[in-house]
Design an enzyme around this catalytic site. Structure first.
Site, PDB file in Angstrom:
ATOM      1  N   ASP A  38       0.860  -1.183   0.000  1.00  0.00           N
ATOM      2  CA  ASP A  38       0.000   0.000   0.000  1.00  0.00           C
ATOM      3  C   ASP A  38       0.896   1.233   0.000  1.00  0.00           C
ATOM      4  O   ASP A  38       1.701   1.404   0.910  1.00  0.00           O
ATOM      5  CB  ASP A  38      -0.916   0.018   1.224  1.00  0.00           C
ATOM      6  N   SER A  73       3.778   1.787  -6.019  1.00  0.00           N
ATOM      7  CA  SER A  73       2.553   1.814  -6.822  1.00  0.00           C
ATOM      8  C   SER A  73       2.575   0.670  -7.831  1.00  0.00           C
ATOM      9  O   SER A  73       3.564   0.473  -8.542  1.00  0.00           O
ATOM     10  CB  SER A  73       2.435   3.133  -7.581  1.00  0.00           C
ATOM     11  N   VAL A  74       1.469  -0.044  -7.910  1.00  0.00           N
ATOM     12  CA  VAL A  74       1.351  -1.131  -8.881  1.00  0.00           C
ATOM     13  C   VAL A  74       1.306  -0.596 -10.312  1.00  0.00           C
ATOM     14  O   VAL A  74       1.517  -1.351 -11.255  1.00  0.00           O
ATOM     15  CB  VAL A  74       0.103  -1.997  -8.603  1.00  0.00           C
ATOM     16  N   SER A 152     -15.656  -5.411 -10.052  1.00  0.00           N
ATOM     17  CA  SER A 152     -16.967  -5.197  -9.451  1.00  0.00           C
ATOM     18  C   SER A 152     -18.007  -5.070 -10.554  1.00  0.00           C
ATOM     19  O   SER A 152     -17.669  -4.980 -11.736  1.00  0.00           O
ATOM     20  CB  SER A 152     -16.970  -3.936  -8.584  1.00  0.00           C
ATOM     21  N   TYR A 164     -13.663   4.408 -13.774  1.00  0.00           N
ATOM     22  CA  TYR A 164     -13.687   3.254 -12.888  1.00  0.00           C
ATOM     23  C   TYR A 164     -14.425   2.084 -13.553  1.00  0.00           C
ATOM     24  O   TYR A 164     -13.965   0.941 -13.523  1.00  0.00           O
ATOM     25  CB  TYR A 164     -14.362   3.647 -11.565  1.00  0.00           C
ATOM     26  N   ALA A 166     -14.885   1.546 -16.770  1.00  0.00           N
ATOM     27  CA  ALA A 166     -14.058   1.035 -17.876  1.00  0.00           C
ATOM     28  C   ALA A 166     -12.917   0.173 -17.342  1.00  0.00           C
ATOM     29  O   ALA A 166     -12.603  -0.881 -17.902  1.00  0.00           O
ATOM     30  CB  ALA A 166     -13.515   2.195 -18.709  1.00  0.00           C
ATOM     31  N   ALA A 167     -12.301   0.617 -16.247  1.00  0.00           N
ATOM     32  CA  ALA A 167     -11.197  -0.141 -15.653  1.00  0.00           C
ATOM     33  C   ALA A 167     -11.672  -1.497 -15.148  1.00  0.00           C
ATOM     34  O   ALA A 167     -11.009  -2.524 -15.359  1.00  0.00           O
ATOM     35  CB  ALA A 167     -10.560   0.659 -14.514  1.00  0.00           C
ATOM     36  N   LYS A 168     -12.830  -1.517 -14.486  1.00  0.00           N
ATOM     37  CA  LYS A 168     -13.341  -2.783 -13.954  1.00  0.00           C
ATOM     38  C   LYS A 168     -13.713  -3.745 -15.078  1.00  0.00           C
ATOM     39  O   LYS A 168     -13.507  -4.955 -14.964  1.00  0.00           O
ATOM     40  CB  LYS A 168     -14.520  -2.541 -13.009  1.00  0.00           C
TER      41      LYS A 168
END
Length: 177
Positions: A38, A73-74, A152, A164, A166-168
């Site tokens: 994190d 950061s990933v 989600s 968000y 679009a990312a999911k």
């Protein structure tokens, strides 16, 4: 109590708070050695002085588990690779990867900035890809590994969250591919 993950090593991204935190604690309770990732940013990705990864690592250690923190950061390809290498160097393997890391930049599409869109996509989509890409190389070599990607129902569309959503959706497609 039987510890089903005894001897396994895990990375849980975004595990300083929320769902990721609870997953990291559960994996440790089941005997896994856990790299708690994190970067300590706020809900919208803004920098803070917080180190929630340290709090989760302390909770795991206080309960008798084994854990180390990571603050990268990933979304950064090289740092994601270094995180996987940190897990392998510290614990001897990477057996489990749980991609939870994410953030929100909620705005309607007409007042969303390019940065709002790009940041959400980079953490969610690129972050899941970065971590999976690096981890799976070790998993294939070792003949074992599990990757869990979090998404989600927002992928069906969410008012004020086109980035968000679009990312999911991309995470669902990435996982199925």
């Amino acid at each position: 109590m039987v510890k089903y993950l005894e001897g396994k090593s895990a990375i849980v991204t975004g595990s300083g708070r929320g769902i990721g935190r609870e997953i990291a604690l559960l994996l440790a309770q089941q005997g896994a050695r856990v790299l708690v990732n994190d970067p300590g940013v706020g809900r919208g990705g803004e920098q803070t002085d917080e180190r929630p990864a340290d709090e989760v690592v302390a909770a795991i250690r206080n309960a008798g588990g084994i854990a180390i923190p990571n603050y990268d950061s990933v979304a950064d390809y090289k740092k994601s690779g270094a995180m996987v290498e940190q897990c392998v160097a510290e614990f001897g393997s990477i057996d489990l990867l749980v991609n939870v890391a994410g953030l929100l930049r909620e705005r309607m599409i007409w007042n969303m900035t390019e940065d709002d869109f790009d940041l959400v996509m980079s953490v969610h989509v690129k972050g899941h890809w970065n971590m999976s890409h690096h981890a799976i190389r070790h998993m294939r070599k070792n003949g074992y590994g599990r990757i869990v990607n979090f998404s989600s129902d927002a992928f069906k569309g969410a008012v004020g969250q086109c980035n968000y959503a679009a990312a999911k959706g991309a995470i669902v497609s990435l996982s199925r591919s």
